[in-house]
Design an enzyme around this catalytic site. Structure first.
Site, PDB file in Angstrom:
ATOM      1  N   ASP A  18       0.904  -1.204  -0.051  1.00  0.00           N
ATOM      2  CA  ASP A  18      -0.143   0.021   0.080  1.00  0.00           C
ATOM      3  C   ASP A  18       0.779   1.181   0.186  1.00  0.00           C
ATOM      4  O   ASP A  18       0.604   2.401   0.511  1.00  0.00           O
ATOM      5  CB  ASP A  18      -1.020   0.036   1.088  1.00  0.00           C
ATOM      6  N   GLU A  19       2.018   1.117  -0.743  1.00  0.00           N
ATOM      7  CA  GLU A  19       2.766   2.498  -0.654  1.00  0.00           C
ATOM      8  C   GLU A  19       2.646   3.492  -1.625  1.00  0.00           C
ATOM      9  O   GLU A  19       3.129   4.635  -1.825  1.00  0.00           O
ATOM     10  CB  GLU A  19       4.328   2.044  -0.942  1.00  0.00           C
ATOM     11  N   LYS A  21       1.828   2.075  -5.147  1.00  0.00           N
ATOM     12  CA  LYS A  21       2.331   1.659  -6.192  1.00  0.00           C
ATOM     13  C   LYS A  21       1.519   1.826  -7.525  1.00  0.00           C
ATOM     14  O   LYS A  21       1.904   1.925  -8.532  1.00  0.00           O
ATOM     15  CB  LYS A  21       2.584   0.015  -6.171  1.00  0.00           C
ATOM     16  N   GLY A  45      -4.504  -4.263  -3.731  1.00  0.00           N
ATOM     17  CA  GLY A  45      -5.565  -3.552  -4.162  1.00  0.00           C
ATOM     18  C   GLY A  45      -4.674  -2.133  -4.507  1.00  0.00           C
ATOM     19  O   GLY A  45      -4.191  -1.531  -3.688  1.00  0.00           O
ATOM     20  N   HIS A  46      -4.694  -1.702  -5.844  1.00  0.00           N
ATOM     21  CA  HIS A  46      -3.931  -0.535  -6.207  1.00  0.00           C
ATOM     22  C   HIS A  46      -4.576   0.504  -6.613  1.00  0.00           C
ATOM     23  O   HIS A  46      -5.724   0.185  -7.515  1.00  0.00           O
ATOM     24  CB  HIS A  46      -2.869  -1.115  -7.300  1.00  0.00           C
ATOM     25  N   THR A  47      -4.676   1.792  -6.258  1.00  0.00           N
ATOM     26  CA  THR A  47      -5.541   2.661  -6.319  1.00  0.00           C
ATOM     27  C   THR A  47      -5.063   3.587  -7.200  1.00  0.00           C
ATOM     28  O   THR A  47      -3.853   4.134  -7.322  1.00  0.00           O
ATOM     29  CB  THR A  47      -5.772   3.526  -4.872  1.00  0.00           C
ATOM     30  N   THR A 135      -5.793 -11.762   3.477  1.00  0.00           N
ATOM     31  CA  THR A 135      -6.996 -11.007   2.836  1.00  0.00           C
ATOM     32  C   THR A 135      -7.958 -12.104   2.527  1.00  0.00           C
ATOM     33  O   THR A 135      -9.359 -11.610   2.143  1.00  0.00           O
ATOM     34  CB  THR A 135      -6.545 -10.481   1.641  1.00  0.00           C
ATOM     35  N   GLN A 230       1.958  -6.116  -3.339  1.00  0.00           N
ATOM     36  CA  GLN A 230       2.283  -6.339  -1.822  1.00  0.00           C
ATOM     37  C   GLN A 230       3.580  -5.400  -1.508  1.00  0.00           C
ATOM     38  O   GLN A 230       3.871  -4.311  -2.101  1.00  0.00           O
ATOM     39  CB  GLN A 230       2.617  -7.729  -1.498  1.00  0.00           C
ATOM     40  N   THR A 306      -8.211  -3.380  -0.043  1.00  0.00           N
ATOM     41  CA  THR A 306      -8.776  -4.718  -0.803  1.00  0.00           C
ATOM     42  C   THR A 306      -9.876  -5.180   0.340  1.00  0.00           C
ATOM     43  O   THR A 306     -10.957  -5.831  -0.171  1.00  0.00           O
ATOM     44  CB  THR A 306      -7.713  -5.862  -0.682  1.00  0.00           C
ATOM     45  N   LYS A 337       2.947  10.007  -0.206  1.00  0.00           N
ATOM     46  CA  LYS A 337       2.148  10.852   0.945  1.00  0.00           C
ATOM     47  C   LYS A 337       2.677  11.589   1.840  1.00  0.00           C
ATOM     48  O   LYS A 337       2.445  11.593   2.923  1.00  0.00           O
ATOM     49  CB  LYS A 337       1.251   9.580   1.721  1.00  0.00           C
ATOM     50  N   SER A 416       5.614  12.266  -4.013  1.00  0.00           N
ATOM     51  CA  SER A 416       4.189  12.395  -4.088  1.00  0.00           C
ATOM     52  C   SER A 416       3.420  13.226  -2.999  1.00  0.00           C
ATOM     53  O   SER A 416       3.778  12.909  -1.846  1.00  0.00           O
ATOM     54  CB  SER A 416       3.553  10.769  -4.385  1.00  0.00           C
ATOM     55  N   VAL A 417       2.671  13.998  -3.605  1.00  0.00           N
ATOM     56  CA  VAL A 417       2.121  15.022  -2.577  1.00  0.00           C
ATOM     57  C   VAL A 417       0.468  14.975  -2.465  1.00  0.00           C
ATOM     58  O   VAL A 417      -0.165  15.870  -2.096  1.00  0.00           O
ATOM     59  CB  VAL A 417       2.860  16.439  -2.892  1.00  0.00           C
ATOM     60  N   GLY A 418      -0.111  13.831  -3.033  1.00  0.00           N
ATOM     61  CA  GLY A 418      -1.466  13.826  -3.110  1.00  0.00           C
ATOM     62  C   GLY A 418      -1.881  12.727  -3.956  1.00  0.00           C
ATOM     63  O   GLY A 418      -0.811  11.896  -4.715  1.00  0.00           O
TER      64      GLY A 418
HETATM   65  P1  GDP Z   1      -0.790   0.292  -3.499  1.00  0.00           P
HETATM   66  O1  GDP Z   1      -1.424  -0.920  -3.051  1.00  0.00           O
HETATM   67  O2  GDP Z   1       0.641   0.273  -3.253  1.00  0.00           O
HETATM   68  O3  GDP Z   1      -1.184   0.620  -4.984  1.00  0.00           O
HETATM   69  O4  GDP Z   1      -1.462   1.481  -2.476  1.00  0.00           O
HETATM   70  P2  GDP Z   1      -2.851   1.519  -2.089  1.00  0.00           P
HETATM   71  O5  GDP Z   1      -3.674   2.128  -3.525  1.00  0.00           O
HETATM   72  O6  GDP Z   1      -3.638   0.447  -1.772  1.00  0.00           O
HETATM   73  O7  GDP Z   1      -2.908   2.614  -1.179  1.00  0.00           O
HETATM   74  C1  GDP Z   1      -2.272   3.957  -1.377  1.00  0.00           C
HETATM   75  C2  GDP Z   1      -3.429   4.966  -0.966  1.00  0.00           C
HETATM   76  O8  GDP Z   1      -2.777   6.314  -1.009  1.00  0.00           O
HETATM   77  C3  GDP Z   1      -4.349   5.002  -2.160  1.00  0.00           C
HETATM   78  O9  GDP Z   1      -5.495   5.388  -1.522  1.00  0.00           O
HETATM   79  C4  GDP Z   1      -3.900   6.273  -2.965  1.00  0.00           C
HETATM   80  O10 GDP Z   1      -4.851   6.931  -3.710  1.00  0.00           O
HETATM   81  C5  GDP Z   1      -3.255   7.157  -1.839  1.00  0.00           C
HETATM   82  N1  GDP Z   1      -2.100   8.181  -2.295  1.00  0.00           N
HETATM   83  C6  GDP Z   1      -1.055   7.535  -3.054  1.00  0.00           C
HETATM   84  N2  GDP Z   1      -0.189   8.672  -3.156  1.00  0.00           N
HETATM   85  C7  GDP Z   1      -0.602   9.511  -2.262  1.00  0.00           C
HETATM   86  C8  GDP Z   1      -0.083  10.932  -1.895  1.00  0.00           C
HETATM   87  O11 GDP Z   1       1.112  11.204  -2.178  1.00  0.00           O
HETATM   88  N3  GDP Z   1      -0.792  11.486  -1.138  1.00  0.00           N
HETATM   89  C9  GDP Z   1      -1.919  11.092  -0.497  1.00  0.00           C
HETATM   90  N4  GDP Z   1      -2.580  11.819   0.334  1.00  0.00           N
HETATM   91  N5  GDP Z   1      -2.474  10.016  -0.805  1.00  0.00           N
HETATM   92  C10 GDP Z   1      -1.818   9.199  -1.736  1.00  0.00           C
HETATM   93  P1  IMO Z   2      -0.975  -4.438  -2.282  1.00  0.00           P
HETATM   94  O1  IMO Z   2      -0.352  -4.744  -3.472  1.00  0.00           O
HETATM   95  C1  IMO Z   2      -1.061  -4.664   1.962  1.00  0.00           C
HETATM   96  C2  IMO Z   2      -0.852  -8.633   3.503  1.00  0.00           C
HETATM   97  C3  IMO Z   2      -2.332  -9.227   4.414  1.00  0.00           C
HETATM   98  C4  IMO Z   2      -1.541 -10.271   5.415  1.00  0.00           C
HETATM   99  C5  IMO Z   2      -0.643 -10.920   4.785  1.00  0.00           C
HETATM  100  C6  IMO Z   2      -0.796 -12.147   3.970  1.00  0.00           C
HETATM  101  O2  IMO Z   2      -2.106  -3.534  -2.297  1.00  0.00           O
HETATM  102  O3  IMO Z   2       0.077  -3.661  -1.606  1.00  0.00           O
HETATM  103  P2  IMO Z   2      -2.596 -12.901   2.100  1.00  0.00           P
HETATM  104  O4  IMO Z   2      -3.994 -12.471   1.841  1.00  0.00           O
HETATM  105  O5  IMO Z   2      -1.589 -12.363   0.855  1.00  0.00           O
HETATM  106  O6  IMO Z   2      -2.099 -14.436   2.141  1.00  0.00           O
HETATM  107  O7  IMO Z   2      -2.096 -12.149   3.257  1.00  0.00           O
HETATM  108  O8  IMO Z   2      -0.134  -9.792   3.552  1.00  0.00           O
HETATM  109  N1  IMO Z   2      -1.272  -8.286   2.368  1.00  0.00           N
HETATM  110  C7  IMO Z   2      -1.164  -6.878   2.133  1.00  0.00           C
HETATM  111  N2  IMO Z   2      -1.205  -5.676   2.782  1.00  0.00           N
HETATM  112  N3  IMO Z   2      -0.946  -4.363   0.786  1.00  0.00           N
HETATM  113  C8  IMO Z   2      -1.166  -5.787  -0.128  1.00  0.00           C
HETATM  114  O9  IMO Z   2      -1.220  -5.390  -1.422  1.00  0.00           O
HETATM  115  C9  IMO Z   2      -1.251  -6.885   0.617  1.00  0.00           C
HETATM  116  N4  IMO Z   2      -1.266  -8.085   0.105  1.00  0.00           N
HETATM  117  C10 IMO Z   2      -1.313  -9.115   1.072  1.00  0.00           C
HETATM  118  O10 IMO Z   2      -2.806  -8.114   5.095  1.00  0.00           O
HETATM  119  O11 IMO Z   2      -1.200  -9.513   6.387  1.00  0.00           O
HETATM  120 MG    MG Z   3      -2.951  -1.713  -1.744  1.00  0.00          MG
END
Ligand code: GDP
Ligand code: IMO
Ligand code: MG
Length: 436
Positions: A18-19, A21, A45-47, A135, A230, A306, A337, A416-418
């Protein structure tokens, strides 16, 4: 790093997922011809936030909103066909056309079968207080079957005779585990074939030899972007075992999961949040359990894309990200962020795990016990969401980024700032091209 094109890049997470990506891959995809997911499944879950509209992708690569990009789901991914079909339908409803010029699937990718989902849930329940916090999407059981040579692949799914034969040999064991051991329901072979048939029909047009296609594309000078899911410390080898996912998430996995060689990847974009989050169980040295952690969760909207679960929040952990940069061979660091930290009176960074710890202990218990050293830096009040270049940032924000670069040892080449596609500060030519 030369500024010659094409540069094939891998984009990977450096913490616990959730960085950001999805956002970074969407941005970089503007200069790629192919975007390839190489591991994980719909645990991801990639947003993407483009023109104010938010979309969450679980299986389809995050390049799908860039016209002219073909997205590939590589052999290293595990695919829940129900989820993939739903994702295709949702995008099409949103006027994002999906066809085999936009999406291709490797026949070697493994299928998340319905019994894998049930088993994931049963295993978690059986662990009681020691849950991994998965998950529950069936990811672990599907990779188990893959390694045990009893998996079902996309090639089997789209071939009914093959699928029947494969299921005939595998189902008796699944039946014993699920119904006799866990007392859980399991579908019989006819039910599973009936489940598979319409999904196979929908997905068959997208299935092709993605590996030869990628190599031919690279030979003719096209650019490829490999999208990780991940994060490094959820990697089954390098993460906080056993609180990890069931695949390799580091950049090296792009080779096995997409069918390319190490020399085909020219740059590794490592993505880290300007603080740290984690979903699920497991050690988290810099976790903030009180009000500050709650404030970060609220401002950063740190809830799983997710599962909707609240993400655990903490300060930036420099030894963790430094180690991740080594494991992935990061050439370009992205910090996301940063805007979420505006308004915090001061910011803390963990700078060391103590003199007796080298690297990051890959054992959960050992990481639990590290002795952190801290540095405190002054925060900034300004809203930075509209900043688009380095000079526009408050001095304290620049100092925070520079200290992280120093501690981690890699330049922060994108800030990234938003959440929006344009809310970035590029500091390296590979990103300048992506944003121009
Ligand atoms: P991913 O799994 O690495 O693709 O990340 P996620 O989508 O699960 O979570 C990242 C969240 O941070 C999402 O809701 C994005 O829309 C949001 N996001 C990404 N970059 C920034 C940023 O620089 N600032 C803010 N406020 N939100 C961000
Ligand atoms: P993205 O691509 C954050 C975590 C789960 C749990 C562990 C094992 O969005 O960054 P699993 O269902 O894979 O067997 O669960 O890994 N996990 C994640 N945490 N972002 C994800 O994906 C994740 N995919 C799995 O929460 O701790
Ligand atoms: Mg994610």
């Amino acid at each position: 790093m030369s500024d010659q094109f094409p540069i094939n890049k891998a984009a990977v997470g450096l913490q616990w997922g959730d960085e950001g990506k999805g956002k970074v891959v969407d941005l970089l995809a503007s200069q790629a011809r192919y975007v390839v997911r190489f591991q994980g499944g719909n645990n991801a879950g990639h947003t993407l936030v483009v023109n104010g509209k938010k979309r969450v992708l679980h299986l389809i690569p995050s390049g799908i909103l860039q016209p002219g990009v073909t997205c590939i789901i590589g052999n290293g991914v595990v695919i829940d066909p129900e989820v993939l079909v739903q994702e295709i339908d949702n995008l099409e409803k949103d006027d994002v056309p999906i066809n085999p010029s936009r999406l291709l699937i490797s026949p070697g990718a493994h299928v998340v079968m319905p019994y894998a989902r049930v088993l994931d849930g049963c295993r978690e329940e059986a662990l009681g207080g020691k849950k991994i916090g998965t998950t529950r999407k069936g990811i672990g059981p599907t990779y188990e079957d893959k390694v045990a040579r009893r998996g079902i692949r996309i090639a089997d799914l789209i071939d009914p005779t093959n699928l029947r034969q494969s299921l005939e040999s595998r189902l008796p064991e699944k039946h014993r585990i699920l119904s006799e051991w866990y007392g859980a329901p399991i579908q019989d072979i006819d039910e599973l074939l009936a489940w598979a048939a319409p999904l196979a029909e929908r997905l068959r047009p997208y299935v092709t030899d993605t590996i030869t296609l990628l190599h031919q594309a690279m030979e003719s000078g096209e650019t490829v972007l490999f999208e990780g899911a991940q994060g490094t410390f959820l990697d089954v080898d390098h993460g906080t075992y056993p609180f990890v996912t069931s695949s390799n998430c580091v950049a090296g996995a792009a080779c096995s999961g997409a069918g390319v060689g190490p020399k085909d990847i020219h740059a590794v974009v490592g993505i880290a949040k300007a603080y740290t989050t984690r979903v699920g169980s497991g050690p988290f040295p810099t976790e903030l359990l009180g009000e500050v952690g709650e404030a970060i969760r609220a401002k950063g909207m740190e809830f799983g894309a997710t599962t909707g679960r609240p993400r655990r929040c903490g300060w930036f952990d420099a030894p963790l990200v430094q180690h991740a940069c080594r494991l992935n061979g990061v050439t370009h660091l992205t910090l996301t962020k940063l805007d979420v930290l505006s308004g915090m009176p001061d910011l803390r960074i963990a700078t060391s795990y103590g003199p007796s710890v080298s690297g990051v202990p890959a054992n959960a218990d050992a990481l639990e016990k590290v002795e952190l050293s801290w540095e405190t830096m002054a925060g900034w009040d300004e809203d930075i969401t509209a900043c688009r270049d380095w000079d526009a940032l408050p001095d304290n924000c620049k100092a925070y980024v520079e200290r992280i670069e120093e501690l981690v040892g890699v330049p922060a080449s994108l800030l990234s700032v938003g959440p929006g596609r344009s809310q970035v500060i590029p500091r390296d030519p590979i990103f300048k091209r992506a944003t121009s």
